[in-house]
Design a protein around this motif. Structure first.
Motif, PDB file in Angstrom:
ATOM      1  N   ILE A 136       0.848  -1.187   0.000  1.00  0.00           N
ATOM      2  CA  ILE A 136       0.000   0.000   0.000  1.00  0.00           C
ATOM      3  C   ILE A 136       0.888   1.243   0.000  1.00  0.00           C
ATOM      4  N   VAL A 137       0.494   2.250  -0.758  1.00  0.00           N
ATOM      5  CA  VAL A 137       1.180   3.538  -0.714  1.00  0.00           C
ATOM      6  C   VAL A 137       0.604   4.319   0.468  1.00  0.00           C
ATOM      7  N   TYR A 138       1.452   4.600   1.431  1.00  0.00           N
ATOM      8  CA  TYR A 138       1.003   5.345   2.611  1.00  0.00           C
ATOM      9  C   TYR A 138       0.609   6.747   2.179  1.00  0.00           C
ATOM     10  N   PRO A 139      -0.495   7.298   2.695  1.00  0.00           N
ATOM     11  CA  PRO A 139      -0.962   8.612   2.240  1.00  0.00           C
ATOM     12  C   PRO A 139       0.098   9.695   2.428  1.00  0.00           C
ATOM     13  N   ALA A 140       0.125  10.623   1.497  1.00  0.00           N
ATOM     14  CA  ALA A 140       1.120  11.699   1.557  1.00  0.00           C
ATOM     15  C   ALA A 140       0.980  12.506   2.842  1.00  0.00           C
ATOM     16  N   SER A 141      -0.261  12.824   3.225  1.00  0.00           N
ATOM     17  CA  SER A 141      -0.456  13.623   4.437  1.00  0.00           C
ATOM     18  C   SER A 141       0.025  12.883   5.668  1.00  0.00           C
ATOM     19  N   SER A 142      -0.227  11.588   5.717  1.00  0.00           N
ATOM     20  CA  SER A 142       0.208  10.782   6.862  1.00  0.00           C
ATOM     21  C   SER A 142       1.724  10.656   6.896  1.00  0.00           C
ATOM     22  N   THR A 143       2.338  10.513   5.719  1.00  0.00           N
ATOM     23  CA  THR A 143       3.797  10.415   5.639  1.00  0.00           C
ATOM     24  C   THR A 143       4.441  11.711   6.109  1.00  0.00           C
ATOM     25  N   ARG A 144       3.896  12.840   5.665  1.00  0.00           N
ATOM     26  CA  ARG A 144       4.453  14.132   6.089  1.00  0.00           C
ATOM     27  C   ARG A 144       4.308  14.328   7.593  1.00  0.00           C
ATOM     28  N   ARG A 145       3.162  13.919   8.143  1.00  0.00           N
ATOM     29  CA  ARG A 145       2.959  14.064   9.586  1.00  0.00           C
ATOM     30  C   ARG A 145       3.959  13.202  10.356  1.00  0.00           C
ATOM     31  N   LEU A 146       4.167  11.970   9.902  1.00  0.00           N
ATOM     32  CA  LEU A 146       5.121  11.086  10.559  1.00  0.00           C
ATOM     33  C   LEU A 146       6.533  11.651  10.470  1.00  0.00           C
ATOM     34  N   ALA A 147       6.912  12.150   9.297  1.00  0.00           N
ATOM     35  CA  ALA A 147       8.259  12.700   9.117  1.00  0.00           C
ATOM     36  C   ALA A 147       8.463  13.953   9.956  1.00  0.00           C
ATOM     37  N   ALA A 148       7.421  14.769  10.103  1.00  0.00           N
ATOM     38  CA  ALA A 148       7.533  15.959  10.936  1.00  0.00           C
ATOM     39  C   ALA A 148       7.713  15.580  12.398  1.00  0.00           C
ATOM     40  N   LEU A 149       7.170  14.433  12.766  1.00  0.00           N
ATOM     41  CA  LEU A 149       7.227  13.992  14.160  1.00  0.00           C
ATOM     42  C   LEU A 149       8.566  13.345  14.500  1.00  0.00           C
ATOM     43  N   VAL A 150       9.041  12.454  13.658  1.00  0.00           N
ATOM     44  CA  VAL A 150      10.241  11.666  13.998  1.00  0.00           C
ATOM     45  C   VAL A 150      11.441  11.993  13.113  1.00  0.00           C
TER      46      VAL A 150
END
Length: 254
Positions: A136-150
């Motif tokens: 599955i391609v992880y959603p762009a918004s979710s990926t950005r949120r995760l990257a901003a966090l960690v």
């Protein structure tokens, strides 16, 4: 079918704290399609409730959320769209949000935890972002949120591998704010939520927007602060060595 009927989002409001419980015991609190759909509406009601000053999201029993219950997704449903809509509603909640995590926090569960402002976990919890196991391609918004966090490197580690990481590793990565000894999570979260309830809602609301990247609201919040009386009350309470009685609330934000 029986398991699906037992799946629900439960909520209570007490002393300024709304607690939302992900409850689907037969599937380790995996979110059904109905639960994904219900969450934005539930959050909208709690956001509008003046009695609510803090939101805590947790799971029933020993697990936070094991992701999405794929068996509950109908042919016309887009499971990724359902999860993103719920995640975005949680991220947009105007008051402080806190995820209280025990056990597994995987897939959609990690999406929901990442969308909260803060994350407290009990020792022994496990975290994973698992779309690479399913292609599955992880959603762009979710990926950005995760990257901003960690940070980008940890986000790539989690997304590339889909491996579960322990609570200590999640703390080092920056996914968690606090790691709590076993058996003490409920008390620690309740104590911290009470602390937030007693703080300035004006400060919290502005800080949340600024920290989340709103660069166009400086003048707005400066004006709200000037007319709120909270600064004067905070200074007076400090000088008088008493607890402040702040009066600005989200319902007066305009």
């Amino acid at each position: 079918m029986d398991a699906a009927r037992d799946a629900a989002l439960l909520h209570t409001v007490s002393d300024g704290v709304a607690t939302v419980v992900i409850s689907h015991p037969a599937k380790r609190n995996a979110m059904t399609a109905a639960m994904w759909r219900t969450l934005p509406e539930l959050l909208a009601g709690l956001a509008a409730d003046p009695a609510v000053r803090v939101l805590v999201l947790t799971g029933a029993g020993p697990t936070f959320c094991a992701g999405a219950d794929i068996s509950s997704i109908g042919g016309d449903d887009d499971p990724q769209a359902l999860a993103v809509a719920a995640e975005e509603a949680l991220a947009a909640f105007p008051k402080p949000t806190l995820a209280a995590v025990r056990g597994f926090c995987v897939g959609g569960g990690s999406q929901l935890a990442a969308a909260c402002d803060l994350r407290f976990a009990e020792e022994g919890a496990s975290f994973g972002v698992t779309p690479a196991k399913l292609g599955i391609v992880y959603p762009a918004s979710s990926t950005r949120r995760l990257a901003a966090l960690v940070g980008p490197a940890w986000a790539k580690y989690l997304l590339f591998s889909a491996e579960l990481v322990g609570a200590e590793q999640a703390l080092r990565a920056g996914f968690l704010n606090e790691l709590v000894p076993a058996g003490q999570l409920s008390k620690r979260v309740a104590d911290f939520a009470r602390t937030l309830v007693g703080r300035s809602q004006l400060t919290q609301a502005a800080a949340k927007e600024f920290a989340d990247g709103r660069r166009d609201r400086d003048a707005y919040w400066t004006a709200r602060a000037a007319g709120s009386g909270d600064t004067e009350e905070g200074v007076a309470a400090f000088l008088e060595r008493r607890e402040p009685r702040f009066t600005w609330t989200w319902t007066t934000a305009g």
